[in-house]
Design an enzyme around this catalytic site. Sequence first.
Site, PDB file in Angstrom:
ATOM      1  N   GLY A   1      62.497 -70.766  67.177  1.00 32.08           N
ATOM      2  CA  GLY A   1      61.877 -69.580  67.776  1.00 32.08           C
ATOM      3  C   GLY A   1      60.439 -69.955  68.116  1.00 32.08           C
ATOM      4  N   ALA A   2      60.052 -69.757  69.380  1.00 30.64           N
ATOM      5  CA  ALA A   2      58.767 -70.294  69.843  1.00 30.64           C
ATOM      6  C   ALA A   2      57.554 -69.862  68.999  1.00 30.64           C
ATOM      7  CB  ALA A   2      58.572 -69.935  71.320  1.00 30.64           C
TER       8      ALA A   2
ATOM      9  N   ASP B   1      60.344 -68.919  75.685  1.00 31.73           N
ATOM     10  CA  ASP B   1      59.718 -70.130  75.154  1.00 31.73           C
ATOM     11  C   ASP B   1      58.467 -70.489  75.931  1.00 31.73           C
ATOM     12  OD1 ASP B   1      61.872 -70.622  73.302  1.00 31.73           O
ATOM     13  OD2 ASP B   1      61.244 -72.734  73.398  1.00 31.73           O
TER      14      ASP B   1
HETATM   15  O1  MRU Z   1      66.401 -72.883  70.214  1.00 27.69           O
HETATM   16  P1  MRU Z   1      65.880 -71.610  69.630  1.00 27.69           P
HETATM   17  O2  MRU Z   1      66.852 -70.910  68.765  1.00 27.69           O
HETATM   18  O3  MRU Z   1      64.544 -71.814  68.954  1.00 27.69           O
HETATM   19  O4  MRU Z   1      65.604 -70.673  70.902  1.00 27.69           O
HETATM   20  C1  MRU Z   1      64.889 -69.505  70.709  1.00 27.69           C
HETATM   21  C2  MRU Z   1      64.694 -68.739  71.953  1.00 27.69           C
HETATM   22  O5  MRU Z   1      65.134 -69.102  73.015  1.00 27.69           O
HETATM   23  C3  MRU Z   1      63.848 -67.523  71.829  1.00 27.69           C
HETATM   24  O6  MRU Z   1      64.245 -66.535  72.725  1.00 27.69           O
HETATM   25  C4  MRU Z   1      62.377 -67.880  72.101  1.00 27.69           C
HETATM   26  O7  MRU Z   1      61.986 -69.024  71.406  1.00 27.69           O
HETATM   27  C5  MRU Z   1      61.505 -66.752  71.736  1.00 27.69           C
HETATM   28  S1  MRU Z   1      61.599 -66.330  70.044  1.00 27.69           S
HETATM   29  C6  MRU Z   1      60.614 -64.983  69.801  1.00 27.69           C
END
Ligand code: MRU
Length: 333
Positions: free
Chosen positions: A50-51, A237
């Site tokens: 999660g970013a 992201d």
């Molecule tokens: O690969 P991940 O599970 O980290 O992907 C997460 C996402 O795509 C989320 O939508 C993004 O990071 C935003 S989280 C608030």
Amino acid sequence: MNHRESLGLKIESGRIYALDQTRLPHEEIWLECDSPEAMSEMIKRLAVRGAPLIGVAAAVALGKYVEQGANLQQFTEKALMLRQSRPTAVNLMNAVDRMLKMAGSGPDISTGKFLHGPEVVVAEALSIFDEDVELCAKLGQLGAQYISDGDSLISHCNAGGLATVGIGTSVGAIKQAHRDGKRIHVFVDETRPLLQGARLTAWELAKEKIPHTLITDSMAAYAMKTKKIASVWVGADRIARNGDVANKIGTYGLALAAKAHGVRFYVVAPYTTFDENCESGAQIPIELRAEAEVVGDRAPLGTSAWNPSFDVTEASLITAWVCDRKLPFMNRK
Ligand code: MRU
């Protein structure tokens, strides 16, 4: 570092622990991260994901490294290493750059001394943590305004408390609407190939007792046609200067389907997800992950696969960006 806690990251008695998200929902295992390398490894294998969470996690790992006695040169090397742990999420770069700036890192780091003293660098890490909690709370309030009593929603991937250290971004808006007493129903995209929707969003919604139904990604368009979906909710992201959004693979397809069905499409993200150096989505690096994540144990042995972990949704497909502040492209709409 002083005590902090969240769904997926905590600081206890000066030690950093991360919930291994690859083991959810069946096992809740907290692992200690006692070095920048350990944190980088957890980010790469999506144990920490999660970013916004990644940005905060990198910052506290660097704060801890300073407490362990690193000098400016060592700190800078590890910061640059952590910065490369995940190519698409700009929150990571933004948080690491903020730490480097506070440390006084620049072309001449040979003195080995921090600009303002190590304690200021540690304090910066904690302020990045606290800021994310506040940003999420604000995003939740803002986003909930676009959700009405009786709405059915679609959520993709996990942009909740597990992806931040606060209430979450798009899932935060959904939680806030529920806490405000709105009767909502969430269709949770399972999110192939690593199932963040099925494993993580369903786990978070169940904890909050928010009514939800799991669907496979390929059911989303048909759900829009047959289930009176009011809106689709995703995080990001990275957001480019023209409003294009990189997010978990599948987001683009959902946005196209939403446009075709007249369904509103919301992206919820804090300013830390915004990349002012990136003119459009075409410049956003998309992480390619291991073929094995797609192949699993279902396809014949030796089958090759393509595994872009993110995609880019053009600004023209987005109804609104819910952000804590007005971003430049928002003047367009
Ligand atoms: O690969 P991940 O599970 O980290 O992907 C997460 C996402 O795509 C989320 O939508 C993004 O990071 C935003 S989280 C608030």
